[in-house]
Scaffold this active site. Structure first.
Site, PDB file in Angstrom:
ATOM      1  N   HIS A   1      -3.337   6.387   4.275  1.00  0.00           N
ATOM      2  CA  HIS A   1      -1.918   6.566   4.573  1.00  0.00           C
ATOM      3  C   HIS A   1      -1.479   7.948   4.088  1.00  0.00           C
ATOM      4  CE1 HIS A   1      -1.586   2.536   5.785  1.00  0.00           C
ATOM      5  NE2 HIS A   1      -0.806   2.023   4.851  1.00  0.00           N
TER       6      HIS A   1
ATOM      7  N   CYS B   1       0.815  -1.222   0.000  1.00  0.00           N
ATOM      8  CA  CYS B   1       0.000   0.000   0.000  1.00  0.00           C
ATOM      9  C   CYS B   1       0.849   1.273   0.000  1.00  0.00           C
ATOM     10  CB  CYS B   1      -0.951  -0.006   1.177  1.00  0.00           C
ATOM     11  SG  CYS B   1      -0.190  -0.502   2.733  1.00  0.00           S
TER      12      CYS B   1
END
Lengths: 337, 337
Positions: free
Chosen positions: A242, A129
């Site tokens: 994130h 990710c």
């Protein structure tokens, strides 16, 4: 979107659930989708478009009538089942870290290296990710102005540790309000009102596996084996986007205006960079959607080199995992199936 | 500890309260301490050792019997009262950012540049919290192996915005649990479960005032005007320890073992760096104390330069503000009073 006989493995996890939701948004035909998980979830039902899908137990016989597999299995289970799926002739689009650095396996972000799909031998790996989120902003710049090195500090959401990670943050926060001492289970320390500078396990030089992923996966995706990466990965008490603070060193000089032009035209990227009007990405604003947001773009002199710094955010479960996998599926079906 | 006729200005704020608490720990004589704040807090009482101190209203006449002033006033109020205190013959140890870059005013971290105190002309400035926390780890290394540049990403606690900042985080967290939409007041965006890449105001190049403080204050404290600094400051949902991810570029080669030896002997610094045993600093572990904790120390090759990365944490209200001010006071009383 072209279709095929598709399966999701690990449908009950955070990434599997997101895959289901994205396929529903894309109106994938329900009669061309089967969903699998471990025995304990078999029989569970999930709504899908106008119908319901029933979770089947994943066994070695699950792949007989499947063409493409979207795997959201953890490494240990993936290691058992992916070779079987490939043996049965399926194409597996894999979210585990097992195959990412395997030279026979393409590692693909469709906006960046879709052509690598052509070299697949049964498995296409989905990058980590934080790699996807960083490279969505870095790759378009690197294509115009080659980068030599990147220095990255991450601010990673608890969704990276799955549904249980998200539950641990909210449970600990609630415990603290009730004056109960939070008990870490998924994370090595309390995550509520705290930061943990460890994601994954450590090597002998003190780098975490998560930090090495950014280096090694970036080199493979960008086809840039000399790329130097300094990375520090930190878990933060944020639910699902994130964020990354990134500094890039370029071989030649360029300006902030050029960076903004390139990123404004980059597919899948949105520039939000008007700080005087308080416009910059935050993880909350960028959750539950597919774009990678970039802001705080600045040019900084370091030695005789040009450094460009920026801040980017993106939903870890969507573009960081499920969305990217389904884009690989779309790209494969469109050009190679 | 030598004593003097001391005053705290702005005693009701987060830093003022911390000053009171540290002076109590150090058994400062209560009859040598007066505490001041605005009219609305006058008459309020705070326990101090075996007695209570009463808040007096700060006026131009407050300084008549004071020798040293610890000021925790905001810039606007400091601008009005500090010149009066200096005029009345007081030494002012100032926590605002007003005088930090003034060439007539020393900017001091007592472990690093205590000798700069000798050049004071009535004001000694206390550096910004993120500068103190970073330099406590950087300066001992720079003294042995000169640094050329530093790249810093901060993870800053809400205590940096005072008592109201801390309240805003806990109120927003509670609101979310009650399904109420949080209303930002102190911070420009929701801070609960979020990150805000803005601390202070922006300049025309897109740097925040907080980011420029790290650059300009570091150059002054280290007496290193050529130091190049890339800094991104981010507010995180943590109560009171700041954390920083720092990469330093050195003029010559050095190893992690040398960094550890130097930092293990550095006053005010504690090395906590045994990642295989999950030992690294976190903001929670490092709150409510005075040390700066350093961990995740790694050496990274970048071009033909040696880069050292590490992660450090320290209590923003203690060493980042109140403790450092009181250490300046101690150093002044010991060597210059």
């Amino acid at each position: 979107m072209k279709t095929c006989r598709l399966a999701i493995l690990g449908v009950t996890g955070a990434v599997g659930q997101e895959m289901l939701s994205i396929l529903s948004e894309k109106k994938w035909p329900s009669n061309n989708l089967r969903i699998f998980a471990s025995a304990k979830s078999a029989g569970k039902k999930f709504p899908f478009r106008e119908t319901e899908l029933v979770v089947e137990q994943l066994t070695p016989d699950s792949f007989n009538e499947i063409e493409v597999v979207l795997s959201a299995l953890d490494n240990d289970v993936a290691q058992r089942f992916i070779p079987i799926a490939v043996e049965k002739g399926c194409l597996v689009i894999d979210n585990s870290s097992l195959y990412r650095l395997n030279q026979q396996v393409p590692l693909v972000i469709p906006e960046i290296n879709p052509e690598d799909i052509s070299s697949q031998n049964g498995v296409i790996a989905n990058p980590n990710c934080s790699t996807i989120i960083a490279l969505m902003a870095i790759a378009p710049l690197h294509a115009c102005y080659p980068i030599q090195s990147m220095i990255v500090s991450t601010y990673q959401a608890v969704s990276g540790a799955g549904i249980k990670g998200m539950e641990e943050l909210t449970t600990q926060t609630h415990d603290l309000q009730m004056n109960k001492i939070p008990q870490p289970a998924i994370f090595p320390r309390q995550i509520a009102y705290n930061l943990i500078p460890q994601i994954g396990s450590f090597d002998e030089e003190g780098n975490t596996s998560e930090e090495l992923k950014l280096q090694n996966e970036s080199r493979k995706i960008l086809h840039h084996q000399d790329l130097q990466v300094i990375c520090t990965c930190v878990r933060v008490p944020v639910i699902r986007s994130h964020s990354e603070s990134i500094t890039l060193f370029f071989e030649q000089d360029l300006d902030v205006s050029q960076v903004k032009v390139i990123l404004s035209h980059a597919k899948g990227v949105k520039v939000v960079d008007d700080p005087l009007n308080y416009e910059y990405p935050t993880p909350l604003d960028t959750s539950n959607q597919d774009l990678i947001y970039v802001g705080r773009i600045r040019k900084q002199p370091i030695g005789n080199q040009t450094a460009i710094s920026f801040w980017c955010c993106g939903d870890q479960l969507r573009k960081g995992a499920a969305t990217n996998s389904i884009q690989i599926l779309e790209s494969y079906l469109k050009d190679y199936a």
